[in-house]
Design an enzyme around this catalytic site. Sequence first.
Site: not given
Length: 650
Positions: A431, A506, A508
Amino acid sequence: MKVAEQVKNQNYTASNINVLKGLEAVRKRPAMYIGDVGTRGLHHLINEVVDNSIDESLAGYNDRILVSINKDGSVTVEDRGRGIPVDIHKEEGRSALEVVMTVLHAGGKFDKDSYKVSGGLHGVGVSCVNALSELLIVEVRRDGNVYKQEYVRGVPKYSVKEIGKTKKNETGTKITFYPDKEIFKSTKFNFETIAERMRELAYLNKTITIIVKDEIENEDETYHFKGGLLEFVKYLDETRNPLHKPVYIEGEKDETPVEIAFEYSDAYSDNIHTYVNNINTHEGGTHLVGFKTALTRTLNNYAYKNNLIKENSKISLSGDDFREGLTAVISIKVMEPQFEGQTKTKLGNSEVKSIVETIVGEKLAEYLEENPSVGKKIIEKCMRAAEAREAARKARDLVRRKNALDTMHLPGKLADCSINDPEHCEIYIVEGDSAGGSAKQGRDRRFQAILPLRGKILNVEKAKLNKILENNEIKSMIAAFGAGIGAEFNHEKARYGKVIIMTDADVDGSHIRTLLLTFLYRYMKELIAAGKVYIAQPPLYKIKKGKEEVYAFDDEERDKVLKRFKNTADETGEDGLPKGVNISRYKGLGEMNPEQLWDTTMNPETRTVLQVNLESAAAADKIFETLMGDAVEPRRAFIEKHAKYANIDI
Ligand code: 0RA
């Protein structure tokens, strides 16, 4: 302990010795009989017993099954069937109950002319459960009496004895077993795992009530679905938007009962679940082929007959178009099923195709005549699917021409590995560009490739194929993996043996992980089925004391480390932490430098990665729908319930 040692004091007869050989064989190679000796095999023991109770229901004698995890860790399965016969078995010279409980495959000897779950796919019989239990207690209610027998690792402690009288007309079987700790890696049962299968069985057998209890965790559920498959389909589509009331088809031909329920929703994928004798035939087979053939033909005929497709229309409907947004459950009963395929979950009986085809053809045509508004809605949906398919084909051609799907042209963002052997190579899907940078520097470039993704990928649940193929992040993945997409996907062509998803710890990060898993589940399912998809586990905390640095992967671990530091530190500072101790919480992967990322998350010697599997296609599908579909409430409920494991344990 060897079985033989436990019976030194017993008289040996020829059949006794055969029994011992049988039990010994099961204990020597348990995996051959129940799949494995892990959690899966352990829960298989319950299914094996329950299957026999279900058989009693199929034969019309049992309306209730109780499954309970007892306080002492044992499991009890109780039914109200006929009860296992206790009369003396002529050939064996001992009670039928003892034979059923100790002789491999004896359960099926009695009545051949019935549909059986047991004896089907895994049907190894209750004797296997007995052989793999350190203690098993069976109580039979039959002919007004209560009978009992106990076994240690499959060997009877005493002959069947009468221990009392039943209430009037009461019959049934109650089996309590203690899985053998010498055999199983863990003997701890999981309520959810059991409940999931029992719910499925209750949907498939609408007359039965199944009660599941956990006396340790104080949980219980009662499953009884009067609507059967109709309710199953509604449950599967809970988070989708159905276009009509479910269609229900029931019929029987050549002693093969067929039961089907289906409905269309505004989704784009299809979800067809097939069962033979209550066993999920993941790989499909002749019943599925028969259904698809009849569905395509009947809907096509109906559309033309009712002028729902214009004669001069350029659109031609294909089989795929008739299955877009389709959720269906097919359940049939076959006397002697033949299971084929890699995982032995594909029905092979050739006569079944035409049986299903005939029943669906007749009943569906009838249904459509009687429910023209449903018919119209279905055909309209299929027409839209055909239009989208045509658009997708054009888009794909365009993309192909641009070479984006061509494996010869790897995406620019990919930092590939130097070794060429897929078996030893892995790709990290990371990510964000900054974490991607750390991963690129920290990796072992010989066998680890890094593909950074920018921001969120498209939610494939809500997009059409042409849109999906336009998405840059998705195009990069398809090109990097090099194994195609959708129906053309072939995991054996994949350029990496492991695909590891690495996102921040987290909200996201977990959203992105779910999006990625949804994409892989829908368009590269084989990759998950082949066990090639993993989730990286970056640490949540770094705890420092002096020169010592320790990583903790969850709160529990953090507290353990703090406790240890506290023991050695004599004072507590103002922040409540042991003096000289410092905790930092990693908010993202980007906060770790390359070495830290390697040490904690990427080094195969020290890291933990979670393997993603498709334990149950229906369950996985449900989870993806819940997490990715339109309905907000079930999603919240799911996340609350599985807060710690959401998105991971699928
Ligand atoms: C053998 C024969 C019959 C029933 C069963 C076994 C039987 C096994 C189990 C295991 C759990 N519950 C069970 N219920 C029944 C047929 C009995 C008859 O013909 O009366």
